[in-house]
Every structure is written in structure tokens, then in C-alpha cells.
Design a protein around this motif. Structure first.
Motif, short mmCIF file in Angstrom:
data_model
loop_
_atom_site.label_atom_id
_atom_site.label_comp_id
_atom_site.label_asym_id
_atom_site.label_seq_id
_atom_site.Cartn_x
_atom_site.Cartn_y
_atom_site.Cartn_z
N HIS A 1 0.84 -1.19 0.00
CA HIS A 1 0.00 0.00 0.00
C HIS A 1 0.88 1.24 0.00
O HIS A 1 1.99 1.25 0.55
N ASN A 2 0.36 2.31 -0.57
CA ASN A 2 1.15 3.53 -0.73
C ASN A 2 1.64 4.10 0.60
O ASN A 2 2.72 4.70 0.66
N VAL A 3 0.86 3.92 1.68
CA VAL A 3 1.29 4.46 2.97
C VAL A 3 2.60 3.81 3.42
O VAL A 3 3.46 4.47 4.03
N PHE A 4 2.79 2.55 3.09
CA PHE A 4 4.04 1.86 3.44
C PHE A 4 5.17 2.26 2.50
O PHE A 4 6.30 2.48 2.95
N ARG A 5 4.88 2.36 1.22
CA ARG A 5 5.92 2.75 0.27
C ARG A 5 6.43 4.15 0.56
O ARG A 5 7.62 4.43 0.40
N THR A 6 5.53 5.03 1.01
CA THR A 6 5.91 6.42 1.23
C THR A 6 6.59 6.65 2.57
O THR A 6 7.63 7.31 2.65
N TYR A 7 6.01 6.10 3.63
CA TYR A 7 6.44 6.49 4.98
C TYR A 7 7.32 5.47 5.69
O TYR A 7 8.06 5.84 6.60
N TRP A 8 7.24 4.19 5.31
CA TRP A 8 8.09 3.20 6.00
C TRP A 8 9.57 3.53 5.86
O TRP A 8 10.32 3.47 6.85
N PRO A 9 10.05 3.91 4.68
CA PRO A 9 11.48 4.25 4.56
C PRO A 9 11.88 5.49 5.36
O PRO A 9 13.06 5.68 5.67
N LEU A 10 10.90 6.35 5.68
CA LEU A 10 11.21 7.58 6.42
C LEU A 10 11.32 7.36 7.92
O LEU A 10 11.78 8.24 8.65
N ALA A 11 10.87 6.20 8.39
CA ALA A 11 10.82 5.95 9.83
C ALA A 11 12.12 5.37 10.34
O ALA A 11 12.78 4.56 9.68
N SER A 12 12.48 5.79 11.55
CA SER A 12 13.70 5.31 12.19
C SER A 12 13.42 5.03 13.66
O SER A 12 12.74 5.81 14.33
N ALA A 13 13.97 3.94 14.16
CA ALA A 13 13.81 3.61 15.57
C ALA A 13 14.51 4.61 16.48
O ALA A 13 14.23 4.67 17.68
N GLU A 14 15.38 5.41 15.91
CA GLU A 14 16.18 6.35 16.71
C GLU A 14 15.46 7.66 16.99
O GLU A 14 15.90 8.44 17.85
#
Length: 575
Positions: free
Chosen positions: A542-555
Motif C-alpha cells: 500500500h502507498n502508505v508503506f511505500r511512502t512512509y516506512w522508509p522515512l521511519a527510524s527507531a532512533e
């Protein structure tokens, strides 16, 4: 000829009052023993004085132009909500709960028959109408006491160990006191927002019915402890009940409260649906000795709830805080509640679970349609994701990283009927919470005066006289009845669908009308992520994962930004 200025008709009521006063005075002079004349003098004197005041005051233009009679406008405006509720609104018009929904809650709370004659009052041809498909071979269940186990078992760190190599396979401070929870519980409402009698009745009802009572962020008051009903202790950003004088977290005070056998689970509140991202202040005059004792704050001083936590500032720190609370509580189920906002912040929390191997025992998703005692209109109307969207994203993200089996999901947001419960479970919830439904069981009439202290039924007021209207033993029984009748209705839905437990309800069981000529299964309308799908390439997600998952960081809760050489450090998107 001199110009004659006509007498404005808008002053007619005021003029009649003055004429009436003059006539009554004349009558008194003629017949001083006529008591009706004296009454007339008093009445018309008050009205005439009001007219003079209206002409001289500068606050209301309508009173300056329409002295005396202009007050009718304010009177009609004052009683408009009641007149609309009783005489104008339709049974299906939700504002925020329809008359049909409120009546159902009242009937179930009172133990009255809730059957309806002559068929549905809903328009089954309108877009958005939904139903649950039934089976030709319905099941027969013994009872309606549907339960789920939250947390691990006393003998294992993880009751459902993840597959070999799955993210989060390691365990930190495991849950050793799992809780067998009802699938329908009382949502977070603090003492202070609710009256003492309301808290007493809710907790006694929870004990009688065998379900849980969320304390709200106002902590555990003396009224929560009287009847011994199961508690979910909510820890907000003010750390009420476990704070130092400067408002920071105090581990010793937390442990002392959390290890109380009445406390079954620990819930960290990140945000609430009605006003996510907004802190709060309980004004000094409302900080009574009882409220101060429950929250651990000084009497008569503003009680502040910050908009964010001070115990952690990054997703990884948040996971370690969860593990710390679980350890300090003696191994009780520990999780968090939030209303979905920026997707990358939620994804960052999930990545922190993967990085640390620490997972919460549960997550409660609060919808933007949730209620509160008072919130800015813009926040209630336009901030936060509705429950459906928030629950779907949380549920599917956990599936996509192979963590869903380790974390139970609760939800809250205008859940009041058995179909509401079934629909949320179809979207991924393991259990549902309700606040306003149980308030109606207490007698709430949706007067929407919660923030004024003048609640007509004694539910949301600290006025000791108004609270007396709420008789605890009677209302506690109604709380139990509402819970029992709602779960009985859920049992009948589950049986009709040919299932054995509400957890078996999926989006394949719910049908939604799209138009006059088209209906579709909910499973064909909502996102569905396959197990482990987010651990590999995202091009088919889904687009929400393609767009925002790479932007997220555990840090960090801040998103990574796209630089000339790819993703770079965590900086605001506007940087």
C-alpha cells in the motif's frame, strides 16, 4: 415643519413595560389595599429596569436594539439543545449519538426488552449501509462471556513464540501475570472528569460483570478502590500517581501502585482520539483534596498534563520504558494507547520493537471520533485519524513485520452496539472499550454540559449535591446489565455467522453497500497486508508503506529526509 421621528416598533415591549408600571402605580395610589396592583408594580418595575439596563449596556447589540424582549432570544437559544433532542431530531440522527443508540443503551442498562417491532428503521439501500453475513448452520454457544488473554503465560516469556528468525524473537522483562480480559470494557475516564459516584458505580459494575475499568490518566482514586473491580491503570504524560514534585516519573511510587492486585494492566497514554497532541490543565479551583491525593499534586494549584512524555524522547527509549514499567509492576501486561497521527511515527515505534526485541503486550487504538469532557473544536473535528483507519494501519503493520501474534489490539471510538464490536473485530481488534456507552448506562442524557460542572445526572460533576442524584448500587447494576446485554447480542451475532468466538470475525464477514446496485465485502475495500510483507521489498505494498516506512527510524520520532544521496538523518520535513 419640524421632522417627526417615528417611534421604533422594536422598543414597543419596553414601552409597554413602562406604561404598565405607570398604570399600576396609579392604581396603587387609588386603591392602596389592592395587592394585585402592588404585584404589578414589582413586576413592571423589574421589566422596566431591565429595559433601561439593556439600553445602556454595551455587550449585546441585540438588547440595545430590542430591550426586554431581546432576552427571549437568549432564552430560546439556551433551551434549544433540549428542544431539538426531544422534539426535532430523528431517531437515526447522530449528534454525536442518535436517539436510537441512546435508547438502546438505556434499555439494556435497565434490563428492559430491546427488541424492535416492524423491522429496521435504517435505509438498507443507502451507500454505507453494512451487515454481517449469516450462516445456514449457526452455532450454539454456551455463554456470552467472551475473553482474551493479554500478555504471556506465568511459565513462559511468550505464550505464542514467534517463528524462528522473526523480528522481536528476544524477550525483555516478560509479562508473567497475563490478564484474562472481557472483549468489552470501560474506556479511560478519570476521576475529576467523572464524579465520585460515577467512578464508584462503574467500578462496582465492572466487578459484578467481570470486566475491566480503565482509570484514565487521573490515576487511581480512593473511589476506584472501594469495590475492587479490575483496573487498567493509565499513565499519562503528567505521571499522576507516580510522579515527582517536578512532574517527572517516580519509579517507587509507580511500583507501589502497580503491584496492587486490583491493577491488572498498565497502559501508557500517548494521545487520545478527542484531542491528540493537546495537553491539558485542570484549573486550580478544581484541584480538590480528593483529586490532589489521587494524582499526587498540590491542592489548589493548576494541574498540568503536558502534550508529550518526559520519560522518553525516542521510539527506542519508549520500548525500554515499557519494559521498565512491566518489570516494576511485577510482570503485568504493559502497553500503550494512542490515536494515529503521522504514519512515520507509528512505523518508528514498530522499528524500535524490531531493533530492541521489546514489544508491548497490547496496544489500544483510539479513534478521532472518541469523546472527552472538553476539547478545542478544531481538535475534536479535524485532528487525528478515525478509528477505522488507525486500527487498520496498526493491525496490518504488525502483521507485516510478524509481530501481530505477540500484541493484542484494543480499540475505542463510538462503540456502543454489538455490531460495533463485531465490525471493529473484523478490522483487527481483539477487544473494544467504550466510555460514553457506559456513561449512558449511568444515566447520561447527552446534555453535553460535561465541561460546565452542571451535569444534570451527576455523572460529570464534582458538585456534591448534583452527585447525589446518581445512586451507586442502582447504577452499578445498570452498568453490569449494559455490558451483559451487549455481549449477549454479540453472542447472537457470532452464532448467526456460524462462528465460535468474536475473534473469528474477519472483514470477509462484513458487507458494505457502495451504491444502489453494488455491494462489496469489507475485505475487498480495506488494506490487507500479508505476514512478513514489510520485511522485504515494498513495491507491491500500500502507498502508505511505500511512502512512509522508509522515512521511519527507531532512533527518532522525526522522519528521515530525502537528500541528494538518498535518505539522511532525522530532520523535520520542512528543513
Amino acid at each position: 415643519m419640524p421632522t417627526i421621528i417615528p417611534f421604533p416598533t422594536r422598543y414597543s415591549a419596553f414601552a409597554l413595560c413602562v406604561v404598565g408600571l405607570a398604570a399600576c402605580i396609579a392604581l396603587v395610589l387609588v386603591s392602596p389595599h389592592l395587592w394585585l396592583a402592588w404585584v404589578g408594580v414589582a413586576v413592571f418595575a423589574v421589566l422596566s429596569g431591565t429595559g433601561v439596563h439593556d439600553l445602556r449596556q454595551a455587550r449585546h447589540a441585540i438588547l440595545r436594539n430590542y430591550p426586554v424582549i431581546g432576552h427571549l432570544r437568549f432564552l430560546l437559544e439556551f433551551i434549544r439543545p433540549e428542544m431539538r433532542q426531544y422534539f426535532i431530531e430523528s431517531d437515526s440522527e447522530a449528534a454525536p449519538f442518535s436517539r436510537a443508540q441512546r435508547s438502546l443503551a438505556y434499555q439494556r442498562a435497565k434490563g428492559e426488552p430491546d427488541n424492535r417491532p416492524f423491522g429496521t428503521q435504517l435505509d438498507v439501500t443507502i451507500a454505507g449501509y453494512e451487515w454481517i453475513n449469516h450462516s445456514m448452520q449457526p452455532t450454539k454457544l454456551e455463554n456470552h462471556d467472551f475473553r482474551i488473554v493479554i500478555g504471556g503465560t506465568p511459565h513462559t516469556a511468550d505464550a505464542n513464540p514467534p517463528p524462528s528468525g522473526a523480528a522481536g524473537a528476544s524477550s525483555h522483562h516478560p509479562c508473567t501475570q497475563p490478564y484474562s480480559a472481557s472483549v468489552f470494557n470501560i474506556s479511560a475516564m478519570s476521576f475529576g472528569a467523572l464524579s465520585a459516584n460515577a467512578i464508584l458505580a462503574l467500578n462496582q459494575g465492572a466487578r459484578l460483570g467481570g470486566f475491566a475499568h480503565d482509570t484514565g490518566e487521573g490515576s487511581i482514586s480512593q473511589h476506584h478502590r472501594v469495590h475492587g473491580g479490575d483496573l487498567i491503570w493509565e499513565i499519562g504524560s503528567g505521571y499522576f500517581g507516580c510522579r515527582n514534585e517536578d512532574g517527572t516519573f517516580n519509579a517507587e511510587r509507580f511500583s507501589a501502585n502497580a503491584r496492587d492486585p486490583q491493577v491488572k494492566m498498565i497502559e501508557i497514554k500517548l494521545s487520545q482520539g478527542a484531542k491528540p497532541g493537546h495537553g491539558g490543565v485542570l484549573p486550580a479551583p478544581k484541584v480538590t483534596p480528593e483529586i490532589a491525593a489521587a494524582r499526587g499534586v498540590p491542592i489548589g494549584i493548576d494541574c498540568v498534563s503536558p502534550s508529550s512524555h518526559s520519560a522518553f524522547t525516542t521510539p527506542i527509549e519508549m520500548m525500554h520504558f515499557i519494559a521498565r514499567l512491566r518489570e516494576l509492576s511485577g510482570g503485568k501486561p504493559t502497553g500503550f494507547k494512542f490515536c494515529l497521527g503521522h504514519p512515520w511515527e507509528w512505523f518508528a515505534i514498530v522499528k524500535a520493537m524490531q531493533a530492541t526485541g521489546i514489544t508491548p503486550d497490547f496496544i489500544v487504538v483510539d479513534g478521532a471520533e472518541g469523546g472527552t469532557g472538553a476539547a478545542p473544536v478544531e481538535f475534536s473535528d479535524h485532528v487525528g485519524a478515525p478509528l477505522q483507519e488507525g486500527l487498520l494501519l496498526v493491525h496490518n503493520t504488525l502483521i507485516g513485520v510478524n509481530l501481530r501474534h505477540r500484541i493484542k489490539l484494543g480499540c475505542a471510538g463510538k462503540v456502543i452496539t454489538a455490531f460495533d464490536l463485531a465490525r471493529m473485530m473484523a478490522l483487527g481488534a481483539d477487544w473494544c472499550n467504550a466510555a460514553r456507552g457506559f456513561m449512558m448506562a449511568l444515566g447520561c442524557i447527552q446534555a453535553q454540559s460535561c465541561h460546565t460542572g452542571h451535569c444534570p445526572t451527576g455523572v460529570t460533576t464534582q458538585d456534591p449535591v448534583r452527585q447525589q442524584a446518581l445512586v451507586v448500587p442502582t447504577k452499578a447494576e445498570r452498568v453490569r446489565n449494559f455490558h451483559r446485554s451487549t455481549l449477549h447480542a454479540l453472542q447472537e451475532l457470532v452464532q448467526a455467522a456460524g462462528l465460535d468466538h468474536p475473534q473469528q470475525i474477519t472483514a470477509h464477514h462484513i458487507v458494505r453497500r457502495i451504491s444502489d446496485t453494488e455491494v462489496r465485502l469489507l475485505s475487498n475495500l480495506v488494506m490487507q497486508v500479508q505476514p512478513g510483507a514489510l520485511l522485504g521489498p515494498l513495491d507491491k505494498q500500500h502507498n502508505v508503506f511505500r511512502t512512509y516506512w522508509p522515512l521511519a527510524s527507531a532512533e527518532s520520532f522525526q522522519p528521515l529526509t530525502q537528500g541528494p544521496h538518498g535518505l539522511v538523518s532525522n530532520l523535520p520535513l520542512a528543513a
